[in-house]
Scaffold this active site. Structure first.
Site, PDB file in Angstrom:
ATOM      1  N   SER A 153       0.834  -1.197   0.000  1.00  0.00           N
ATOM      2  CA  SER A 153       0.000   0.000   0.000  1.00  0.00           C
ATOM      3  C   SER A 153       0.879   1.261   0.000  1.00  0.00           C
ATOM      4  CB  SER A 153      -0.965  -0.039   1.184  1.00  0.00           C
ATOM      5  OG  SER A 153      -1.975   0.937   1.053  1.00  0.00           O
ATOM      6  N   ASP A 280      -9.506  -4.174  -6.142  1.00  0.00           N
ATOM      7  CA  ASP A 280      -9.080  -3.409  -4.965  1.00  0.00           C
ATOM      8  C   ASP A 280     -10.062  -2.255  -4.744  1.00  0.00           C
ATOM      9  OD1 ASP A 280      -7.843  -1.660  -3.137  1.00  0.00           O
ATOM     10  OD2 ASP A 280      -5.832  -2.073  -3.893  1.00  0.00           O
ATOM     11  N   HIS A 307      -7.500  -5.224  -1.446  1.00  0.00           N
ATOM     12  CA  HIS A 307      -6.372  -4.357  -1.105  1.00  0.00           C
ATOM     13  C   HIS A 307      -5.432  -5.096  -0.165  1.00  0.00           C
ATOM     14  CE1 HIS A 307      -4.130  -0.706  -0.755  1.00  0.00           C
ATOM     15  NE2 HIS A 307      -4.207  -0.736   0.564  1.00  0.00           N
TER      16      HIS A 307
END
Length: 339
Positions: A153, A280, A307
């Site tokens: 991320s 995602d 995600h």
């Protein structure tokens, strides 16, 4: 050597849901169900303080491998926003790399983990210089070769930016892998506010507000925020913190400051891989599809995974472990990390 590809990830129903993948990725349920070997990177881990330059101190943990006569190399792992070196996905990936013979360093960004009292100024996503300096310090202190980075991320965004800077800074980085990285922060902010379900923003905001309160408690002599500012939404609080604590004149300039969108990665000199999922719900897929990339940067879009999830089944293990480990192992063997 045939390396795993995003298209190979085909979880059973209902793990085909990007929302379920995302919610399970950092959940307590997953942490409970994971097998014991997902936590072996904690065994014998050495707490470490590293130099971020200019008096900045960052914390981390180093674990030496014990499975092979000689280490394959040094793996450096970056967590996501409001994660830490002890986030489930970091521990699981680190444990797999350790089992494959890699020494593992897990780095905390400023104000993450238990490091709020170390540096008076607040964390923000444009603090790439201190992270790159810390990676250089890690490379000097544990000169295992090769050295590879994986980030998740926001940590994936940092991994790509460190990789861009590594050659000019003399950091002997051989490879970088980013899982579901933030590409265009302005699009990501809009998406989290406007298109993602409300509970994602609530989850991140609760963690961020808690972190800000911890920072205030660590430095009571300094006012980091007004109480009213903490009540704002993601955009409002981000803008307030940018204007109060950075030299950026606007929220837009700040977001552009850590973007790797468009042609930004064309300057990449080392091999790198970006793995993301089409489903995602946090990072829009459009930003990935608009990237212009050199031949040494691989973009791999899986149909599933959410995600930073990529959870294979009810044992809660992740496809990412094999994906990252096998590419790192290819680098260690002097082979291409691309399939």
């Amino acid at each position: 050597m045939t390396l795993p590809q995003g298209r190979d990830f085909n979880p059973p129903w209902p793990l085909k849901s990007g929302h379920i993948q995302t919610m399970l990725s950092s959940s307590g349920v997953r942490r409970t169900l994971l097998p014991r070997n997902a936590y072996t990177v904690l065994e014998g881990a050495e707490p470490v303080m590293v130099d971020g330059g200019g008096g900045v101190r960052l914390t981390g943990a180093y674990t030496a491998q014990k499975t092979q006569p000689a280490s394959r190399g040094l793996a450096v792992l970056f967590h996501g926003w409001e994660g830490s070196v002890d986030s489930t996905y970091v521990l699981q990936t680190g444990s797999r790399l350790l089992a494959d013979g890699w020494d593992v360093f897990r780095l905390n960004f400023r104000d993450h983990g238990d490091s709020h009292a170390l540096n008076e100024a607040l964390f923000h996503s444009c603090r790439i210089d201190e992270v790159a300096h810390a990676v250089g310090d890690i490379a000097k202190r544990w000169p295992s070769r090769p050295m590879a980075i994986a980030g998740f991320s926001l940590g994936g965004n940092f991994a790509l930016r460190v990789a861009l800077r590594a050659p000019s800074l003399g950091i002997p980085l051989s490879y970088a892998l980013a899982v579901c990285p933030i590409i265009d922060p302005s699009e990501g902010l809009f998406s989290l506010e406007e298109t993602a379900p409300w509970f994602y923003q609530a989850y991140f905001m609760n963690k961020w507000r808690r972190s800000l309160r911890m920072k205030q408690a660590a430095f009571p002599q300094r006012q980091y925020f007004e109480l009213q500012e903490l009540k704002q939404n993601l955009r409002g609080l981000t803008e307030a913190m940018v204007l109060r604590h950075t030299d950026f004149g606007s929220l837009e300039a700040y977001l552009e400051g850590y973007s790797v969108a468009g042609r930004a990665l064309m300057a990449m000199q080392i091999p790198a891989t970006i793995l993301t999922a089409r489903d995602d719900p946090v990072i829009p897929i459009d930003a990935f599809e608009k990237l212009e990339l050199p031949s040494n940067v691989e973009l791999d879009i899986s149909p599933y995974g959410g995600h930073c999830g990529f959870i294979r089944g009810w044992d809660m293990t992740s496809f990412c472990d094999d994906y990252i480990a096998e590419r790192f192992n290819a680098i260690a063997a002097g082979q291409s990390p691309f399939a």
